[in-house]
Design an enzyme around this catalytic site. Structure first.
Site, PDB file in Angstrom:
ATOM      1  N   LYS A  97       0.849  -1.225  -0.151  1.00  0.00           N
ATOM      2  CA  LYS A  97       0.279   0.083   0.036  1.00  0.00           C
ATOM      3  C   LYS A  97       0.808   1.418   0.074  1.00  0.00           C
ATOM      4  O   LYS A  97       1.957   1.424   0.690  1.00  0.00           O
ATOM      5  CB  LYS A  97      -1.115   0.071   1.154  1.00  0.00           C
ATOM      6  CG  LYS A  97      -2.250   1.506   1.456  1.00  0.00           C
ATOM      7  CD  LYS A  97      -1.892   1.391   3.023  1.00  0.00           C
ATOM      8  CE  LYS A  97      -1.536   3.091   2.910  1.00  0.00           C
ATOM      9  NZ  LYS A  97      -1.736   3.937   1.818  1.00  0.00           N
ATOM     10  N   GLU A 116      10.307   1.892  10.070  1.00  0.00           N
ATOM     11  CA  GLU A 116      11.508   3.157  10.067  1.00  0.00           C
ATOM     12  C   GLU A 116      10.675   4.104   9.954  1.00  0.00           C
ATOM     13  O   GLU A 116       9.093   4.966   9.226  1.00  0.00           O
ATOM     14  CB  GLU A 116      11.888   3.082   8.449  1.00  0.00           C
ATOM     15  CG  GLU A 116      12.959   2.103   7.686  1.00  0.00           C
ATOM     16  CD  GLU A 116      14.066   2.203   9.235  1.00  0.00           C
ATOM     17  OE1 GLU A 116      14.194   3.711  10.057  1.00  0.00           O
ATOM     18  OE2 GLU A 116      14.831   0.655   9.556  1.00  0.00           O
ATOM     19  N   CYS A 163      13.683  11.302   6.269  1.00  0.00           N
ATOM     20  CA  CYS A 163      13.414  11.255   7.057  1.00  0.00           C
ATOM     21  C   CYS A 163      15.257  11.663   7.684  1.00  0.00           C
ATOM     22  O   CYS A 163      15.260  11.956   9.034  1.00  0.00           O
ATOM     23  CB  CYS A 163      13.360  10.035   7.005  1.00  0.00           C
ATOM     24  SG  CYS A 163      14.530   9.327   6.127  1.00  0.00           S
ATOM     25  N   GLU A 165       9.590  16.664  14.596  1.00  0.00           N
ATOM     26  CA  GLU A 165       9.972  16.988  13.110  1.00  0.00           C
ATOM     27  C   GLU A 165       9.004  17.924  12.290  1.00  0.00           C
ATOM     28  O   GLU A 165       7.655  17.741  12.265  1.00  0.00           O
ATOM     29  CB  GLU A 165       9.973  15.250  12.847  1.00  0.00           C
ATOM     30  CG  GLU A 165       9.689  14.833  11.214  1.00  0.00           C
ATOM     31  CD  GLU A 165      10.193  13.636  10.980  1.00  0.00           C
ATOM     32  OE1 GLU A 165       9.001  12.862  11.071  1.00  0.00           O
ATOM     33  OE2 GLU A 165      10.541  13.171  10.505  1.00  0.00           O
TER      34      GLU A 165
HETATM   35  P1  NAD Z   1       2.579   8.518   7.734  1.00  0.00           P
HETATM   36  O1  NAD Z   1       2.463   8.133   8.761  1.00  0.00           O
HETATM   37  O2  NAD Z   1       1.218   9.421   7.661  1.00  0.00           O
HETATM   38  O3  NAD Z   1       2.111   7.598   6.526  1.00  0.00           O
HETATM   39  C1  NAD Z   1       2.665   6.429   6.431  1.00  0.00           C
HETATM   40  C2  NAD Z   1       1.852   5.663   5.265  1.00  0.00           C
HETATM   41  O4  NAD Z   1       1.327   4.685   6.302  1.00  0.00           O
HETATM   42  C3  NAD Z   1       0.569   6.337   4.374  1.00  0.00           C
HETATM   43  O5  NAD Z   1       0.802   4.802   4.048  1.00  0.00           O
HETATM   44  C4  NAD Z   1      -0.866   6.240   5.551  1.00  0.00           C
HETATM   45  O6  NAD Z   1      -1.257   5.998   3.978  1.00  0.00           O
HETATM   46  C5  NAD Z   1      -0.038   5.094   6.215  1.00  0.00           C
HETATM   47  N1  NAD Z   1      -1.246   4.983   7.355  1.00  0.00           N
HETATM   48  C6  NAD Z   1      -1.585   5.958   7.766  1.00  0.00           C
HETATM   49  N2  NAD Z   1      -2.753   5.600   8.603  1.00  0.00           N
HETATM   50  C7  NAD Z   1      -2.879   4.576   8.828  1.00  0.00           C
HETATM   51  C8  NAD Z   1      -3.328   3.658   9.560  1.00  0.00           C
HETATM   52  N3  NAD Z   1      -4.560   4.089  10.572  1.00  0.00           N
HETATM   53  N4  NAD Z   1      -2.812   2.652   9.056  1.00  0.00           N
HETATM   54  C9  NAD Z   1      -2.118   1.625   8.909  1.00  0.00           C
HETATM   55  N5  NAD Z   1      -0.830   3.046   7.822  1.00  0.00           N
HETATM   56  C10 NAD Z   1      -1.499   3.659   8.364  1.00  0.00           C
HETATM   57  O7  NAD Z   1       3.841   9.335   7.166  1.00  0.00           O
HETATM   58  P2  NAD Z   1       4.039   9.748   5.678  1.00  0.00           P
HETATM   59  O8  NAD Z   1       3.393  11.848   6.241  1.00  0.00           O
HETATM   60  O9  NAD Z   1       3.458   8.874   4.648  1.00  0.00           O
HETATM   61  O10 NAD Z   1       5.468  10.118   5.663  1.00  0.00           O
HETATM   62  C11 NAD Z   1       5.606  11.092   6.314  1.00  0.00           C
HETATM   63  C12 NAD Z   1       6.968  10.542   7.515  1.00  0.00           C
HETATM   64  O11 NAD Z   1       7.993   9.032   7.213  1.00  0.00           O
HETATM   65  C13 NAD Z   1       7.793  11.583   7.833  1.00  0.00           C
HETATM   66  O12 NAD Z   1       7.406  10.961   9.653  1.00  0.00           O
HETATM   67  C14 NAD Z   1       9.309  11.354   7.689  1.00  0.00           C
HETATM   68  O13 NAD Z   1      10.443  11.029   8.539  1.00  0.00           O
HETATM   69  C15 NAD Z   1       8.516   9.180   7.098  1.00  0.00           C
HETATM   70  N6  NAD Z   1      10.379   8.246   7.462  1.00  0.00           N
HETATM   71  C16 NAD Z   1      10.687   7.884   7.230  1.00  0.00           C
HETATM   72  C17 NAD Z   1      12.097   7.174   6.835  1.00  0.00           C
HETATM   73  C18 NAD Z   1      12.641   6.680   6.981  1.00  0.00           C
HETATM   74  O14 NAD Z   1      13.081   5.731   6.829  1.00  0.00           O
HETATM   75  N7  NAD Z   1      13.169   6.292   8.461  1.00  0.00           N
HETATM   76  C19 NAD Z   1      11.816   7.296   5.488  1.00  0.00           C
HETATM   77  C20 NAD Z   1      10.828   8.562   4.859  1.00  0.00           C
HETATM   78  C21 NAD Z   1       9.799   8.776   5.562  1.00  0.00           C
END
Ligand code: NAD
Length: 481
Positions: free
Chosen positions: A172, A249, A283, A382
């Site tokens: 997803k 992550e 990130c 963040e």
């Molecule tokens: P997010 O947590 O909003 O969403 C991530 C994913 O989770 C999306 O596909 C989203 O649709 C899904 N999701 C949301 N609610 C959910 C639920 N209740 N159940 C299951 N899945 C759900 O994050 P984002 O805004 O897409 O991405 C930004 C974040 O990602 C930042 O915090 C960034 O630091 C982090 N990030 C981390 C890394 C790493 O490797 N450490 C890499 C890239 C991004």
């Protein structure tokens, strides 16, 4: 307008609901209509993956190698086009988009090779007449949930090891950037994956993601995203029966330490790249610039000079250094934090205002704050935008203390010409990745990626370390007879 369907059991499966994918550089540009999956779509995808698992898990390494290699070759051959797709939907510059697409190809190629390298161990038993064999087996149906900021690299670095080690998959992608993941799945499918081995369900996290977490037939979840969602994911994985293996992550508040003896040009290059490239939406972005007293003013002056020259514009336009913020919600979050920082007494020394360009988009001038402390919210939470703050410190020891005084621990950098401080920092900074005279962002694909504290949970991603998550170990005892 083009329609992009989910992909379940080898077939495109439309949905009653679709979501328009909008270009953040030009909100009049609608890229396409993408299926919004339902709970029923997820159940169908998981059933297909479950059915495909026994045969796929018993394919030879050569079969899996050949499929991944074919996919890698196509991604690399089409990286310009895929990079354009990516930059159009996410807003990073075309050079960054093409670079990321190339990275996805390299990751697929690396894991094509890894299929041939999976090994086990044979050991003697402490008991006479017994032999021991330790082998690795695929985990089963794996659920992959990815964020919007690396629309093709993160799906690739989860999909490639999942498939290489014999798992079947439901993925997803983030609902803001489905096109890149759709294109990757299309390539992998045409590379020869049997039906049901790889299934794509696009849509909302609260619907598609939640359905994946609740389903008993998913054995493991690999998630990248925010800490808040990560906590929900881990809790759901532990609460489900049977429990799911989980890998998270998450975010960062990555420090870049600049010492008095740093090469100023190197330090400014690292800060500009780490804090503002990819619109600060990484990130591993350097959001806290921790600078010692003597060099502080010269560093800030040189950094502001460089920031003045950054061109913020349409991601696809030649010459753009910084593309737009990904969407309206993220733009509002960035502006919210700019207000918070000001209210807490930080000094906005450059940028931070919305910009108008030829097309309507989410353009923000990269922002730099000085006179900040590590206790301020701008230093602790963040933001995920092109915003950094400078924290003045007196000594290296104080710099290290501030660098470690955070709930996160993904990446950390130091700019210094001192071997003593570089070595001490490498050993003592509490982060999963350490950079010396390099930006905190920008990593290789053949070595482990991940962090500590609130940044990561579970086994590392990437490189050969990925096998820890995507395989499970079996210890066999055999009577010699
Ligand atoms: P997010 O947590 O909003 O969403 C991530 C994913 O989770 C999306 O596909 C989203 O649709 C899904 N999701 C949301 N609610 C959910 C639920 N209740 N159940 C299951 N899945 C759900 O994050 P984002 O805004 O897409 O991405 C930004 C974040 O990602 C930042 O915090 C960034 O630091 C982090 N990030 C981390 C890394 C790493 O490797 N450490 C890499 C890239 C991004």
């Amino acid at each position: 307008m083009s329609h992009f369907a989910n992909f379940i059991a080898g077939e495109p499966v439309g949905a009653n609901h679709t979501t328009a994918n909008v270009n953040p550089s030009d909100t009049n540009d609608v890229i396409g209509d993408f299926s919004s999956g339902t709970k029923a779509d997820v159940a169908e995808a998981i059933a297909a993956a479950k059915q495909a698992f026994p045969a796929w898990s018993r394919t030879t390494p050569q079969e899996r190698h050949d499929i991944l290699k074919r996919a890698a070759d196509e991604v690399l051959a089409r990286k310009e086009e895929l990079g354009r797709i990516l930059s159009r939907e996410e807003g990073k510059t075309l050079a960054e988009g093409v670079g990321e697409a190339g990275r996805a190809g390299q990751v697929l190629s690396f894991f094509a090779g890894e299929t041939l390298r999976l090994n086990g161990e044979m050991m003697g038993s402490v008991r006479p007449g017994v032999g021991i064999e330790v082998t690795r087996e695929p985990v089963g149906v794996v659920g992959l949930i990815t964020p919007w900021n690396f629309p093709i690299a993160i799906p690739a670095w989860k999909l490639a090891p999942a498939l290489a080690y014999g798992n079947t998959v439901v993925i997803k992608p983030a609902d803001l950037v489905p096109h890149s993941a759709w294109a990757l799945v299309d390539i992998l499918q045409r590379a020869g994956l049997p039906k049901g081995v790889l299934n794509l369900v696009m849509g909302k996290g609260s619907v598609v993601g939640a359905a994946m977490l609740a389903h008993p037939d998913i054995a493991a979840i690999s998630f990248t995203g925010s800490v808040a969602t990560g906590r929900l994911v881990a809790a759901a994985c532990v609460a489900s029966t049977p429990m799911k293996k989980v890998q998270l992550e998450m975010g960062g508040k990555n420090p870049l330490v600049v010492l008095d003896d740093a090469d100023l040009k190197v330090a400014v290059d690292c800060a500009v790249n780490g804090a503002f490239f990819s619109t600060g939406q990484r990130c591993t972005a350097s959001s806290r610039l921790i600078v010692t007293d003597t060099v502080h003013d010269a560093f800030v002056a040189a950094l502001v000079e460089r920031m003045k020259g950054l061109i913020v514009d349409d991601a696809l336009k030649a010459g753009t250094h910084i593309g737009p913020v990904v969407d309206q919600k993220q733009l509002e979050q960035d502006e919210h934090y700019i207000r918070i920082a000001r209210d807490e007494g930080a000094r906005l020394i450059w940028g931070g205002e919305r910009l108008n360009r030829q097309t309507p988009g989410f353009y923000l001038q990269p922002a730099l704050f000085t006179e900040t402390t590590n206790a301020m919210r701008i230093s602790r939470e963040e933001v995920f935008g092109p915003i950094a703050n400078v924290i003045r410190v007196k000594t290296y020891d104080e710099a290290l203390h501030v660098a470690n005084d955070t709930d996160f621990g993904l990446s950390a950098g130091i700019c210094t010409t001192s071997l003593k401080y570089a070595s001490h920092f490498r050993r003592n900074v509490e982060a999963g990745m350490v950079m010396v005279n390099l930006p905190t962002a920008g990593v290789d694909y053949h070595v482990p990626f991940g962090g500590r504290k609130g940044s990561s949970y579970g086994p590392r991603e990437q490189g050969a370390y990925a096998r820890e998550f995507y395989t499970t170990v079996k210890t066999a005892y055999i009577a010699a007879g």
